[in-house]
Design a protein around this motif. Structure first.
Motif, PDB file in Angstrom:
ATOM      1  N   MET B  44       0.822  -1.203   0.000  1.00 29.21           N
ATOM      2  CA  MET B  44       0.000   0.000   0.000  1.00 29.21           C
ATOM      3  C   MET B  44       0.846   1.237   0.000  1.00 29.21           C
ATOM      4  N   GLY B  45       2.137   1.103   0.091  1.00 36.35           N
ATOM      5  CA  GLY B  45       2.962   2.298   0.167  1.00 36.35           C
ATOM      6  C   GLY B  45       4.403   1.897   0.158  1.00 36.35           C
ATOM      7  N   CYS B  46       5.234   2.828   0.587  1.00 31.12           N
ATOM      8  CA  CYS B  46       6.667   2.569   0.560  1.00 31.12           C
ATOM      9  C   CYS B  46       6.993   1.327   1.371  1.00 31.12           C
ATOM     10  N   CYS B  47       6.321   1.166   2.525  1.00 34.16           N
ATOM     11  CA  CYS B  47       6.615   0.022   3.363  1.00 34.16           C
ATOM     12  C   CYS B  47       6.286  -1.269   2.644  1.00 34.16           C
ATOM     13  N   GLY B  48       5.335  -1.225   1.710  1.00 30.85           N
ATOM     14  CA  GLY B  48       4.975  -2.421   0.972  1.00 30.85           C
ATOM     15  C   GLY B  48       6.146  -2.983   0.204  1.00 30.85           C
ATOM     16  N   SER B  81       0.715  -1.988   5.418  1.00 29.58           N
ATOM     17  CA  SER B  81       2.025  -1.475   5.056  1.00 29.58           C
ATOM     18  C   SER B  81       1.877  -0.129   4.378  1.00 29.58           C
ATOM     19  N   GLY B  82       1.424   0.853   5.135  1.00 31.60           N
ATOM     20  CA  GLY B  82       1.354   2.171   4.524  1.00 31.60           C
ATOM     21  C   GLY B  82       0.110   2.909   4.918  1.00 31.60           C
ATOM     22  N   TYR B  83      -0.145   3.962   4.173  1.00 27.03           N
ATOM     23  CA  TYR B  83      -1.228   4.881   4.475  1.00 27.03           C
ATOM     24  C   TYR B  83      -2.579   4.253   4.169  1.00 27.03           C
ATOM     25  N   VAL B  84      -3.504   4.307   5.079  1.00 25.38           N
ATOM     26  CA  VAL B  84      -4.864   3.863   4.822  1.00 25.38           C
ATOM     27  C   VAL B  84      -5.678   5.107   4.495  1.00 25.38           C
ATOM     28  N   MET B 108       2.789  -1.858  10.013  1.00 29.89           N
ATOM     29  CA  MET B 108       4.171  -1.642   9.606  1.00 29.89           C
ATOM     30  C   MET B 108       4.338  -0.184   9.210  1.00 29.89           C
ATOM     31  N   GLY B 109       5.219   0.489   9.872  1.00 26.28           N
ATOM     32  CA  GLY B 109       5.522   1.861   9.478  1.00 26.28           C
ATOM     33  C   GLY B 109       4.723   2.896  10.220  1.00 26.28           C
ATOM     34  N   ASP B 110       5.272   4.091  10.269  1.00 27.66           N
ATOM     35  CA  ASP B 110       4.637   5.179  10.993  1.00 27.66           C
ATOM     36  C   ASP B 110       3.263   5.532  10.435  1.00 27.66           C
ATOM     37  N   CYS B 111       3.117   5.382   9.134  1.00 23.62           N
ATOM     38  CA  CYS B 111       1.853   5.770   8.518  1.00 23.62           C
ATOM     39  C   CYS B 111       0.684   5.021   9.116  1.00 23.62           C
ATOM     40  N   SER B 112       0.840   3.721   9.263  1.00 19.53           N
ATOM     41  CA  SER B 112      -0.295   2.959   9.751  1.00 19.53           C
ATOM     42  C   SER B 112      -0.428   3.074  11.267  1.00 19.53           C
ATOM     43  N   GLY B 116       2.050   9.069  10.401  1.00 21.31           N
ATOM     44  CA  GLY B 116       3.408   9.325   9.942  1.00 21.31           C
ATOM     45  C   GLY B 116       3.563  10.680   9.281  1.00 21.31           C
ATOM     46  N   PRO B 117       4.241  10.726   8.149  1.00 20.06           N
ATOM     47  CA  PRO B 117       4.424  12.010   7.485  1.00 20.06           C
ATOM     48  C   PRO B 117       3.116  12.571   6.931  1.00 20.06           C
ATOM     49  N   PHE B 118       2.094  11.748   6.847  1.00 22.30           N
ATOM     50  CA  PHE B 118       0.857  12.203   6.221  1.00 22.30           C
ATOM     51  C   PHE B 118      -0.263  12.400   7.223  1.00 22.30           C
ATOM     52  N   TYR B 119       0.077  12.625   8.501  1.00 23.23           N
ATOM     53  CA  TYR B 119      -0.998  12.688   9.476  1.00 23.23           C
ATOM     54  C   TYR B 119      -1.862  13.909   9.287  1.00 23.23           C
ATOM     55  N   PRO B 139       7.678   0.455  14.288  1.00 22.11           N
ATOM     56  CA  PRO B 139       7.957   1.835  13.908  1.00 22.11           C
ATOM     57  C   PRO B 139       9.067   1.916  12.875  1.00 22.11           C
ATOM     58  N   GLY B 140       9.122   3.040  12.214  1.00 19.30           N
ATOM     59  CA  GLY B 140      10.141   3.232  11.183  1.00 19.30           C
ATOM     60  C   GLY B 140       9.503   3.801   9.945  1.00 19.30           C
ATOM     61  N   CYS B 141      10.301   4.441   9.136  1.00 22.38           N
ATOM     62  CA  CYS B 141       9.703   5.051   7.951  1.00 22.38           C
ATOM     63  C   CYS B 141      10.666   4.945   6.790  1.00 22.38           C
ATOM     64  N   PRO B 142      10.760   3.854   6.105  1.00 16.55           N
ATOM     65  CA  PRO B 142      10.136   2.574   6.402  1.00 16.55           C
ATOM     66  C   PRO B 142      11.000   1.753   7.346  1.00 16.55           C
ATOM     67  N   PRO B 143      10.396   0.804   8.083  1.00 13.74           N
ATOM     68  CA  PRO B 143      11.199  -0.135   8.870  1.00 13.74           C
ATOM     69  C   PRO B 143      12.008  -0.996   7.912  1.00 13.74           C
TER      70      PRO B 143
ATOM     71  N   ASP C  67      10.337  12.284  -1.137  1.00 17.00           N
ATOM     72  CA  ASP C  67      10.769  10.888  -1.148  1.00 17.00           C
ATOM     73  C   ASP C  67       9.604   9.938  -1.332  1.00 17.00           C
ATOM     74  N   ARG C  68       8.508  10.304  -0.724  1.00 12.32           N
ATOM     75  CA  ARG C  68       7.400   9.350  -0.644  1.00 12.32           C
ATOM     76  C   ARG C  68       6.422   9.476  -1.799  1.00 12.32           C
ATOM     77  N   ILE C  69       6.745  10.324  -2.788  1.00 11.09           N
ATOM     78  CA  ILE C  69       5.868  10.382  -3.958  1.00 11.09           C
ATOM     79  C   ILE C  69       5.931   9.047  -4.677  1.00 11.09           C
TER      80      ILE C  69
HETATM   81  S1  SF4 Z   1       5.700   4.834   7.146  1.00 13.14           S
HETATM   82 FE1  SF4 Z   1       7.027   6.018   5.763  1.00 13.14          FE
HETATM   83  S2  SF4 Z   1       7.866   4.476   4.383  1.00 13.14           S
HETATM   84 FE2  SF4 Z   1       6.083   3.550   5.348  1.00 13.14          FE
HETATM   85  S3  SF4 Z   1       4.367   3.930   3.984  1.00 13.14           S
HETATM   86 FE3  SF4 Z   1       4.431   5.610   5.460  1.00 13.14          FE
HETATM   87  S4  SF4 Z   1       5.645   7.188   4.469  1.00 13.14           S
HETATM   88 FE4  SF4 Z   1       6.032   5.300   3.382  1.00 13.14          FE
END
Ligand code: SF4
Lengths: 158, 169, 374
Positions: B44-48, B81-84, B108-112, B116-119, B139-143, C67-69
């Motif tokens: 679903m995102g970078c973590c995927g 694994s990522g933003y919902v 997995m990851g701060d987003c979920s 995370g960066p998209f809060y 935790p981690g971005c990405p782990p 980075d996340r685009i």
């Molecule tokens: S936690 Fe970071 S790496 Fe993982 S999906 Fe979110 S932005 Fe991407």
């Protein structure tokens, strides 16, 4: 194809519709365009000036001028000049003619601008939201006065 | 379901499971479960991407019996694994419903975990833990993939200790 | 797409979660027998509103968001963002930084193509290839990791330079890994070219001709596979690409086979570029001297103005339009990703093909949903 020639050809063909043409460098030109003439200008660009690639189309919100600008970046596969065309629309009722009939890939860009800014495209084949769920239509989240964060998103983070 | 006869347990009822849960036999069942945690690959995102990398030859989660599957019907673990987003949440719930029990969720990851960066985004959903019974947060971005593997091992420990939220005790 | 169907037709939803997808999107197919008569793509399942978020972050914070685009091409996204800001404030990175950027971006292109080819192979059922490609990719990733300190979201570029110099012994290590990959790539290409089933499934399938591709606004490998030599690195050179010798890889056929061939060739070409860059890289500072901008400016005000920059992403033309109003945050950022038009071209492309080929065609376009949705 050179930037000055392009501007010359455009201003000769459309003396009243092309406003404030500006050569920023030899590969970048920008100009305002009258919103009713956008389709004709694009047709001219495609047919005589080899601008066969619509690179991008987007909206920009200017609440203090009460305007929404629609910005077209038109490029070409054969020369490196990118033309930035801007059309000013009324912010209360933004409306412009769609250019899908000329550049096919404008379709999704216009749907996106519609749902994020509320710009109505006339003659668009299928104007409906692309990225957002249907129930968010009408919130126009990319407008500057959108009250999303923090009221509508994060619950207990801030 | 058949007729209920007193003092007789049918496999069709949950009585046998209820009974097993009280015996040490459950430990053997859990041992089996923990060694076959098949996870659903739905990037679903970078973590995927890191999740896929973890399942492949270099990190090789197969060593722990953790195998990537692409169908929810065959999976035991769903890794968020990522933003919902608001648009994807119904589909994600549906995937969750399609998975057979016992099933577990890993964030997995701060987003979920928190956005995370998209809060501050207008289109993402926060507080996933109110929607899914989450066992492990990574935790981690990405782990890194190693962190994901550690997350799985924590989940295995929880299953052995009968503390996971996936199966009911 | 019309939702009403004739008695002999059937609607098939692929997605939002499906084995062929690099990220969630929904592909609605209308089938008559085994032929796709109509298709529609719905996306936005991972739309994060990056453009709005960038408006609310300072320029330096913005780098981490870019980075996340697209997480497979984080370095080129950083590049286009930094490029815009550099043009607005009127600085240019010193030669050494430019070479480092070229090296890192080409490494990132290699890993992206490796994953792209690998994912495509799994969708054909050629899982062996996927594992091979991932094995190679891990090697490249650890090279990138060595310099930037992270595997996929690097935040490595800064305005006017790069965060860190190359570590000691990097050139030798990189060249030995890349030479290895170069050799293995020949083996892999042999495997592809001699596999009968692979050839049957790819040659002549999903043909995108040059005319149609440019009408649809496609860029990157799918366009080059159709014979149009359109590459921003050549058409509108940025960084030091002018001083480096490389060719734009093209094919004529425009089918799936050609697209994969172009990607394989581009990996070789990137390796060649990196080799040259290591030979030519000069010593010197990483940041421009004598300007107020550079490494130590966490909060910077950017002069008002607007700029449109383009760079070559692994997937095609990546553009960014930035408007600054003189404050420390951008007024508007529009990201023009290469995948957006590529995904848009997918429904017309799969119309008229067999349903079994849909997976192969979709994967060969190498879409990245995250970037299309933003
Ligand atoms: S936690 Fe970071 S790496 Fe993982 S999906 Fe979110 S932005 Fe991407």
């Amino acid at each position: 194809m050179n930037a000055n020639n392009i501007i010359k050809s455009l201003t000769e063909k459309f003396p009243n519709e092309i406003l404030e043409p500006n050569v920023e460098s030899n590969i970048r030109i920008s100009s305002y365009v009258d919103k009713d003439a956008i389709v004709n200008v694009c047709k001219h660009l495609l047919e005589t000036l080899e601008f066969d690639h619509l690179s991008c189309e987007c909206g920009v919100d200017y609440p203090d001028r009460n305007e929404i600008e629609v910005v077209y970046h038109i490029a070409s596969y054969s020369h490196p000049v990118v033309l930035t065309l801007k059309a000013k629309l009324d912010r209360d009722e933004p409306q412009i003619e769609s250019i899908v009939s000329i550049y096919w890939n404008a379709n999704w860009y216009e749907r996106e601008t519609y749902e994020l800014y509320g710009v109505k495209y006339t003659n668009h084949p299928d104007l409906k939201p692309l990225l957002l769920p249907e129930d968010m239509l009408g919130e126009w989240p990319l407008r500057k006065d959108y009250e999303g964060f923090p009221n509508k998103t994060a619950k207990n983070l801030v | 379901m058949g007729e209920i006869i007193e003092n007789v347990s049918f496999t069709a009822t949950s009585a046998i499971h209820e009974f097993l849960k009280k015996t040490p036999l459950q430990d053997i069942i859990n041992w089996g479960r923990k060694n076959s945690l098949w996870f659903l690959t739905q990037p679903m995102g970078c973590c995927g991407v890191e999740m896929i990398a973890a399942g492949c030859s270099h990190y090789d989660t197969d060593r722990f019996g953790i195998i990537p599957r692409v169908s929810p019907r065959q999976a035991d673990v769903i890794v968020i694994s990522g933003y919902v987003t608001k648009k994807y949440l119904p589909a994600l719930k549906r995937l969750w419903d399609q998975m057979p029990s016992p099933k577990w969720v890993i964030c997995m990851g701060d987003c979920s975990i928190s956005g995370g960066p998209f809060y501050e985004s207008y289109s993402t959903v926060q507080n996933i833990d109110e929607i899914f019974p989450i066992d492990v947060f990574i935790p981690g971005c990405p782990p890194r993939p190693e962190a994901l593997i550690q997350g799985f091992i924590e989940l295995q420990k929880k299953i052995m200790a009968r503390e996971d939220k996936g199966s009911e005790y | 797409m019309e939702q009403t169907i004739a008695p002999s037709e059937m609607l098939l939803h692929l997605g939002p979660q499906h084995a062929i997808q690099p990220g969630p999107y929904l592909l609605d197919l209308k089938l008559r027998g085994e032929t796709v008569v109509d298709a529609e793509l719905e996306m936005g399942y991972i739309h994060k509103g990056i453009e709005k978020i960038l408006e609310n972050k300072t320029y330096l914070q913005g780098i981490t968001i870019t980075d996340r685009i697209c997480y497979l091409a984080a370095l080129t996204n950083n590049e286009v963002f930094c490029n815009c800001v550099e043009k607005l404030v009127g600085i240019e990175p010193p030669q050494r930084s430019q070479y480092i950027r070229v090296i890192m971006e080409e490494l990132s292109r290699i890993q992206s193509h490796l994953l792209g080819i690998g994912e495509f192979s799994t969708d054909l059922g050629f899982v062996t290839m996927f594992l091979y490609m991932i094995r190679e990719r891990e090697e490249v990733l650890s090279l990138i990791d060595m310099v930037t300190g992270s595997r996929i979201t690097h935040s490595y570029l800064r305005f006017g330079g790069v965060r860190e110099d190359l570590p000691e012994g990097f050139a030798e290590k990189a060249m030995s890994v890349l030479n290895d990959i170069n050799k293995k790539l020949d083996e892999h290409e042999d495997l592809y070219n001699t596999d009968k089933i692979y050839l049957q499934r790819t040659v002549g399938v999903g043909v995108l001709t040059a005319k149609i591709a440019s009408d649809l606004g496609v860029s990157g490998p799918p366009l080059r596979a159709a014979g149009v030599a359109f590459d921003i690195r050549k058409n509108e050179p940025y960084l030091v690409y002018n001083d480096l010798d490389f060719k734009v890889c093209t094919e004529k056929e425009g089918d799936i086979f050609a697209r994969i061939k172009v990607r394989l060739d581009e990996i070789r070409e990137s390796i060649y570029i990196i080799e040259q860059a290591f030979d030519q890289i000069p010593q010197g500072p990483l940041f421009p001297v004598g300007t107020p901008y550079g490494r130590r400016t966490p909060v910077m005000r950017v002069p008002a103005g607007e700029v449109f920059c383009r760079v070559e992403d692994p997937r095609g033309e990546m553009g960014m339009y930035m408007i600054s109003d003189g404050s420390d945050k951008p007024y508007r950022v529009k990201i023009r990703g290469p995948v957006f038009p590529t995904m848009q071209a997918l429904p017309p492309l799969i119309k008229g093909t067999y349903v079994a080929d849909v997976a192969a065609i979709a994967a060969s376009m190498d879409g990245c949903t995250s970037e299309a949705d933003r």
